[in-house]
Design a protein around this motif. Sequence first.
Motif, PDB file in Angstrom:
ATOM      1  N   GLN A 101      33.193  37.568  36.868  1.00  0.00           N
ATOM      2  CA  GLN A 101      32.616  36.677  37.640  1.00  0.00           C
ATOM      3  C   GLN A 101      31.103  36.656  37.017  1.00  0.00           C
ATOM      4  N   THR A 102      30.747  35.387  37.106  1.00  0.00           N
ATOM      5  CA  THR A 102      29.323  35.182  36.721  1.00  0.00           C
ATOM      6  C   THR A 102      28.197  35.556  37.730  1.00  0.00           C
ATOM      7  N   LEU A 103      27.243  36.279  37.307  1.00  0.00           N
ATOM      8  CA  LEU A 103      26.316  36.689  38.510  1.00  0.00           C
ATOM      9  C   LEU A 103      24.811  36.215  38.156  1.00  0.00           C
ATOM     10  N   ARG A 104      24.361  35.576  39.205  1.00  0.00           N
ATOM     11  CA  ARG A 104      23.161  34.562  39.014  1.00  0.00           C
ATOM     12  C   ARG A 104      21.950  35.245  40.201  1.00  0.00           C
ATOM     13  N   PRO A 105      20.796  35.073  40.022  1.00  0.00           N
ATOM     14  CA  PRO A 105      19.749  35.357  40.946  1.00  0.00           C
ATOM     15  C   PRO A 105      20.399  34.889  42.389  1.00  0.00           C
TER      16      PRO A 105
ATOM     17  N   LEU B 151      27.758  38.758  33.188  1.00  0.00           N
ATOM     18  CA  LEU B 151      29.052  38.493  33.422  1.00  0.00           C
ATOM     19  C   LEU B 151      29.389  39.827  33.892  1.00  0.00           C
ATOM     20  N   LEU B 152      30.210  39.768  35.061  1.00  0.00           N
ATOM     21  CA  LEU B 152      30.842  41.044  35.791  1.00  0.00           C
ATOM     22  C   LEU B 152      32.446  41.098  35.356  1.00  0.00           C
ATOM     23  N   GLU B 153      33.170  41.926  34.721  1.00  0.00           N
ATOM     24  CA  GLU B 153      34.255  41.989  34.262  1.00  0.00           C
ATOM     25  C   GLU B 153      34.898  43.302  34.916  1.00  0.00           C
ATOM     26  N   VAL B 154      35.962  42.850  36.024  1.00  0.00           N
ATOM     27  CA  VAL B 154      36.525  43.861  36.659  1.00  0.00           C
ATOM     28  C   VAL B 154      38.101  43.876  36.413  1.00  0.00           C
TER      29      VAL B 154
END
Length: 322
Positions: free
Chosen positions: A67-71, A58-61
Amino acid sequence: MTATDSVLSAEPLGQALHFLRLSGTFYCHAELTEPWGVTVPATPDYLWFHIVTAGQGLLEVDGAGVQTLRPGELALVPHGRGHRLRSEPGVAAPNVVELPHEYFGDRYAVLRHGGGDAPGTLVCGGVRFDHPAARELVALLPRLLHLDASRGTEAEWLQATLRLIAAEATTLRPGGETVITRLSDILVVQAIRSWIENDPAAQTGWLGALRDPQIGQAISLIHRHPARPWTLASLAAEVTMSRSAFAARFTQTAGEPVMAYLTRWRMHLARQQLLDGAAVGELAGRLGYHSIAAFSRAFKRVHGTPPSTVRQHTEPAGIPSP
């Protein structure tokens, strides 16, 4: 005609993309095990990118949500904002600067961190754009830019580049850090180009002005010949418009009067050249000023400090160092 001259004679938007040259600052291959979390502190003037090569996170800005980040996905945090990466909500996220890194050269490190369960890997980096045109462009980007390799017109190049990065990250072979950093730089520039081509927000403001046939030509002339004694009348004549119509359209599309843009552009060039070691005295004439005093007043008006205070750039505290 040199290669640079050829590019500078191209259309104005192409010029702006040409100047997207990164100053690679710090790259990290993160080997993580759940639960894991890290905080990237605010680093003004830097763009951060994060590429998931295995697992997810999970990227939190701040101000841009989570935003969920996947391959197969790439995220940019363009404006040096502090942000957090976690394996799941609520996991502790210590400052990445305070975690131990294993360095491979001055600008590449491996971070191993987490609780020991399911593994994941990230390739991350903090980079700068030194040219004023590039900085102008990056300033227009959203707080968070996310690209998914499985969809959109960028899918093919994004998937191919991400596969190469993932292959190199799996086993750091000799020169692997160089391959990863070069491919990462390409991804960042391609992501920005994709945003310009696909996001409605990129059709207005400065980028919209570059697309305008006459206003874009005027901006191009300012960029190519900043030392010329430009006036409102001379620029209007160059693009075959009346002075009043040109002044109104430039302000409407670019968001500021043309002469204010000219001064700001000159002073951005001056700041970069001062950081590169140029003397104040030589810059005045080089950028169209008849006296050092006039140049210094313009510089202070734009940057808030006199040119004599500018020093060689040093890395902010948020960038880990070996």
